[in-house]
Design a protein around this motif. Structure first.
Motif, short mmCIF file in Angstrom:
data_model
loop_
_atom_site.label_atom_id
_atom_site.label_comp_id
_atom_site.label_asym_id
_atom_site.label_seq_id
_atom_site.Cartn_x
_atom_site.Cartn_y
_atom_site.Cartn_z
N LEU A 1 -12.04 22.87 6.46
CA LEU A 1 -12.25 24.09 5.69
C LEU A 1 -13.67 24.13 5.12
CD1 LEU A 1 -11.08 26.67 4.37
CD2 LEU A 1 -10.38 25.24 2.44
N LEU A 2 -14.13 23.02 4.56
CA LEU A 2 -15.49 22.97 4.02
C LEU A 2 -16.53 23.23 5.11
CD1 LEU A 2 -15.11 19.86 1.67
CD2 LEU A 2 -15.34 22.25 0.96
N ALA A 3 -16.28 22.70 6.29
CA ALA A 3 -17.22 22.89 7.41
C ALA A 3 -17.21 24.33 7.91
CB ALA A 3 -16.87 21.94 8.54
N GLN A 4 -16.12 25.03 7.67
CA GLN A 4 -16.00 26.41 8.14
C GLN A 4 -16.93 27.36 7.37
OE1 GLN A 4 -11.92 27.74 8.28
NE2 GLN A 4 -12.47 29.86 8.77
N TYR A 5 -17.32 26.94 6.16
CA TYR A 5 -18.18 27.79 5.31
C TYR A 5 -19.39 26.97 4.84
CZ TYR A 5 -14.02 30.71 5.38
OH TYR A 5 -12.94 31.47 5.79
N PRO A 6 -20.28 26.62 5.78
CA PRO A 6 -21.40 25.71 5.42
C PRO A 6 -22.41 26.34 4.47
CG PRO A 6 -21.69 26.61 7.64
CD PRO A 6 -20.32 27.01 7.20
N ASP A 7 -22.48 27.66 4.42
CA ASP A 7 -23.47 28.32 3.58
C ASP A 7 -22.89 28.79 2.25
OD1 ASP A 7 -25.39 28.04 5.61
OD2 ASP A 7 -24.70 29.88 6.59
N GLU A 8 -21.67 28.40 1.96
CA GLU A 8 -21.03 28.78 0.70
C GLU A 8 -21.81 28.21 -0.48
OE1 GLU A 8 -18.57 30.15 -2.20
OE2 GLU A 8 -18.25 30.60 -0.08
#
Length: 325
Positions: free
Chosen positions: A212-219
């Motif tokens: 999940l964290l990798a799915q939104y790297p620019d968060e």
């Protein structure tokens, strides 16, 4: 702040104003959609030119609802401008017009204090949304769901169902609902990823959390930054990598540690809005994430020690006393 007013009755002088509900934004979008559909434009350029002309006039033409579901949704919009029994009455009126009105079930679920009753109503809302949308849209429009206005009542009902399932202890079922919602709408206009990240921390599902964290790297938010910091501490302990992640989180929002360690009092009610780096963002983050911090052995001690040794003072925070030499 804009306020709503119950229709058909005078507002008592001592009645609190109705906060503007974000769901009312769908009302104007629905009106625009019906207006454009009525015109039957041959190109997007023609539609855009017409829409700009209409919006510049300051008033949208009123078109009658095209279907019973459209009519029921209009009643829901009326309900969103009211509170209490009036809102419930209008929600039930909407269902009498169309049993496929998912938002009406959501309003009734929000009004009950019984989690089991809320679960039943949210389930009915999800089923109503599925009937209204049809099966094909769940495969044909996967990935772009929220961009289709008609999907939003369904998504609201499903988020409500996931939340009440979590409250009732059905954690895996709740998590699966959120994961499915992110497949339908990876752009995540509802902020589902924040809730899911907190839940994955609590159930200690590190593998799913890392994906999940990798799915939104620019968060870039307190929700993501503090989730990364706590996750890194769990995996590697109070080492350099965790310390770096914590410093980055504090740079984004310095108020989270103050609330988490009891150095600033938490408000009794959640704020309706927040901005990045604000106390309001910290409060909303901790509303879901505090259990993960509390249940992680050594996490609070690590955080307090970091503040004492490294972090700059947080605005408004009472500094903890220490007898270290």
């Amino acid at each position: 702040m804009a306020t709503g007013k119950a229709r058909g009755r005078r507002k008592p002088k001592n009645e609190a104003p109705v906060p503007l509900d974000r769901r009312l934004m769908d009302k104007q979008m629905a009106a625009i959609g019906r207006l454009l559909e009525e015109q039957g434009f041959e190109s997007p350029e023609e539609a855009n030119a017409f829409l700009q002309e209409v919006l510049s006039s300051g008033e949208l033409p009123t078109l009658p609802p095209a279907t019973p579901l459209d009519e029921a949704q209009e009643v829901v919009f009326q309900a969103l401008e009211t509170t209490g029994k009036r809102r419930e009455k209008l929600a039930r009126k909407a269902l009498s017009i169309s049993p496929d009105c998912a938002d009406a079930y959501v309003l009734l679920a929000e009004a009950t204090k019984d989690p089991e009753e809320a679960r039943r109503l949210y389930e009915q809302g999800v089923q109503a949304g599925e009937r209204a949308l049809g099966k094909e849209i769940f495969t044909e429009q996967e990935g772009d769901f929220w961009g289709i206005l008609e999907t939003r009542p369904y998504m609201r009902a499903r988020l409500g169902l996931a939340s009440v399932l979590w409250e009732l202890g059905e954690r895996q079922a709740a998590i699966e609902h959120l994961r499915a919602m992110l497949r339908l709408n990876p752009g995540d206009n509802q902020g589902v990823r924040y809730l899911l990240a907190s839940w994955l921390l609590i159930v200690k599902d590190d593998a799913t959390l890392e994906r999940l964290l990798a799915q939104y790297p620019d968060e870039w938010s307190a929700f993501w930054a503090y989730t990364k910091a706590l996750h890194t501490f769990r995996r590697k302990g109070a080492k350099k990598q965790a310390t770096k992640a914590l410093q980055q989180a504090i740079d984004i929002n310095p108020f989270v540690p103050a609330y988490l360690l009891g150095l600033m009092p938490l408000p009794k009610q959640l704020p309706p809005y927040y901005g990045i780096g604000t106390p309001e963002e910290a409060v909303i983050y901790l509303a879901e994430a505090v259990d993960a911090w509390m249940e992680t052995p050594g996490a609070l001690e690590w955080l307090a020690d970091f503040l004492l040794q490294v972090a700059a003072p947080t605005p408004g925070m009472r500094q903890p006393k220490t007898h270290r030499k």
